[in-house]
Write a protein that holds these residues in place. Structure first.
Motif, mmCIF file in Angstrom:
data_model
loop_
_atom_site.group_PDB
_atom_site.id
_atom_site.type_symbol
_atom_site.label_atom_id
_atom_site.label_comp_id
_atom_site.label_asym_id
_atom_site.label_seq_id
_atom_site.Cartn_x
_atom_site.Cartn_y
_atom_site.Cartn_z
ATOM 1 N N LEU A 291 7.203 6.826 -2.593
ATOM 2 C CA LEU A 291 8.480 6.202 -2.260
ATOM 3 C C LEU A 291 8.636 5.933 -0.767
ATOM 4 O O LEU A 291 9.055 4.837 -0.372
ATOM 5 C CB LEU A 291 9.628 7.068 -2.772
ATOM 6 N N ASN A 292 8.271 6.879 0.074
ATOM 7 C CA ASN A 292 8.406 6.656 1.525
ATOM 8 C C ASN A 292 7.582 5.466 1.984
ATOM 9 O O ASN A 292 8.054 4.646 2.778
ATOM 10 C CB ASN A 292 8.026 7.910 2.304
ATOM 11 N N GLU A 293 6.349 5.364 1.491
ATOM 12 C CA GLU A 293 5.507 4.229 1.870
ATOM 13 C C GLU A 293 6.124 2.910 1.379
ATOM 14 O O GLU A 293 6.142 1.915 2.100
ATOM 15 C CB GLU A 293 4.099 4.369 1.294
ATOM 16 N N PHE A 294 6.619 2.903 0.150
ATOM 17 C CA PHE A 294 7.228 1.689 -0.402
ATOM 18 C C PHE A 294 8.417 1.243 0.427
ATOM 19 O O PHE A 294 8.624 0.051 0.641
ATOM 20 C CB PHE A 294 7.687 1.921 -1.842
ATOM 21 N N ILE A 295 9.215 2.185 0.869
ATOM 22 C CA ILE A 295 10.415 1.875 1.647
ATOM 23 C C ILE A 295 10.037 1.389 3.050
ATOM 24 O O ILE A 295 10.635 0.448 3.573
ATOM 25 C CB ILE A 295 11.335 3.119 1.730
ATOM 26 N N GLU A 296 9.036 1.998 3.645
ATOM 27 C CA GLU A 296 8.635 1.660 5.014
ATOM 28 C C GLU A 296 7.888 0.332 5.120
ATOM 29 O O GLU A 296 8.009 -0.369 6.109
ATOM 30 C CB GLU A 296 7.756 2.774 5.605
ATOM 31 N N ARG A 297 7.090 -0.012 4.081
ATOM 32 C CA ARG A 297 6.233 -1.185 4.169
ATOM 33 C C ARG A 297 6.531 -2.154 3.025
ATOM 34 O O ARG A 297 6.310 -1.834 1.865
ATOM 35 C CB ARG A 297 4.763 -0.771 4.104
ATOM 36 N N PRO A 298 7.055 -3.343 3.334
ATOM 37 C CA PRO A 298 7.302 -4.318 2.275
ATOM 38 C C PRO A 298 6.025 -4.644 1.492
ATOM 39 O O PRO A 298 4.926 -4.632 2.032
ATOM 40 C CB PRO A 298 7.803 -5.549 3.040
ATOM 41 N N ALA A 299 6.204 -4.905 0.213
ATOM 42 C CA ALA A 299 5.074 -5.143 -0.696
ATOM 43 C C ALA A 299 4.609 -6.585 -0.653
ATOM 44 O O ALA A 299 5.389 -7.512 -0.411
ATOM 45 C CB ALA A 299 5.498 -4.802 -2.121
ATOM 46 N N SER A 300 3.333 -6.763 -0.937
ATOM 47 C CA SER A 300 2.772 -8.109 -1.106
ATOM 48 C C SER A 300 3.107 -8.594 -2.520
ATOM 49 O O SER A 300 3.453 -7.792 -3.391
ATOM 50 C CB SER A 300 1.252 -8.065 -0.933
ATOM 51 N N PRO A 301 2.992 -9.891 -2.762
ATOM 52 C CA PRO A 301 3.237 -10.400 -4.118
ATOM 53 C C PRO A 301 2.337 -9.732 -5.163
ATOM 54 O O PRO A 301 2.786 -9.462 -6.284
ATOM 55 C CB PRO A 301 2.938 -11.894 -3.999
ATOM 56 N N GLU A 302 1.102 -9.427 -4.819
ATOM 57 C CA GLU A 302 0.181 -8.778 -5.771
ATOM 58 C C GLU A 302 0.644 -7.369 -6.106
ATOM 59 O O GLU A 302 0.511 -6.935 -7.250
ATOM 60 C CB GLU A 302 -1.239 -8.732 -5.193
ATOM 61 N N GLU A 303 1.172 -6.655 -5.127
ATOM 62 C CA GLU A 303 1.646 -5.286 -5.363
ATOM 63 C C GLU A 303 2.885 -5.252 -6.247
ATOM 64 O O GLU A 303 3.175 -4.239 -6.871
ATOM 65 C CB GLU A 303 1.957 -4.590 -4.037
ATOM 66 N N ARG A 304 3.605 -6.360 -6.303
ATOM 67 C CA ARG A 304 4.836 -6.452 -7.091
ATOM 68 C C ARG A 304 4.624 -7.031 -8.485
ATOM 69 O O ARG A 304 5.557 -7.063 -9.282
ATOM 70 C CB ARG A 304 5.838 -7.348 -6.359
ATOM 71 N N ASP A 305 3.438 -7.459 -8.801
ATOM 72 C CA ASP A 305 3.196 -8.230 -10.032
ATOM 73 C C ASP A 305 3.048 -7.346 -11.278
ATOM 74 O O ASP A 305 1.981 -7.249 -11.862
ATOM 75 C CB ASP A 305 1.971 -9.123 -9.857
#
Length: 126
Positions: free
Chosen positions: A96-110
């Protein structure tokens, strides 16, 4: 009924890995949105859950918002995913901390490409 029939696996074990989607806002009964089955294995379910949460955090991220604001928004309005009854199931709190700190790429969200329901909508548990 024979002794082997008495010890046969029950139907829930035949369903494979199940991912539960949770409404963090409390809008759904017991916070459960739905249960999704049909994953090939635990790795498939983990990848789906991870991408689903990653995408949902990005939906909650407002332009210019701080990491804390994004986290607060996710906890107030977001959705989480958990793996039911499986050892080695992905847990959002580990990243969760990493997700909040670094916006995701389109591939990471797919998560849609990983969703077993895209080919079989009957896989949603009610």
């Amino acid at each position: 009924m024979s002794e082997t029939e008495d010890t046969a696996p029950s139907a829930p074990q035949d369903k494979g890995v199940i991912v539960r989607l949770l409404d963090l806002s409390g809008g759904a009964e017991d916070n459960i949105i739905e249960d999704i089955k049909g994953f090939e294995d635990i790795e498939h379910a983990n990848a789906f859950a991870r991408a689903y949460v990653r995408d949902n955090i990005e939906i909650c991220r407002a332009p210019g918002a701080s990491a804390r604001d994004t986290l607060d928004t996710w906890f107030a309005f977001g959705e989480n995913a958990e793996i039911l009854g499986e050892a080695g199931g992905w847990v959002s709190s580990t990243e969760l901390n990493e997700f909040i700190e670094r916006p995701a790429s389109p591939e990471e969200r797919d998560w849609r490409s990983l969703d077993p329901r895209r080919d079989d909508p009957s896989l949603t548990e009610e």
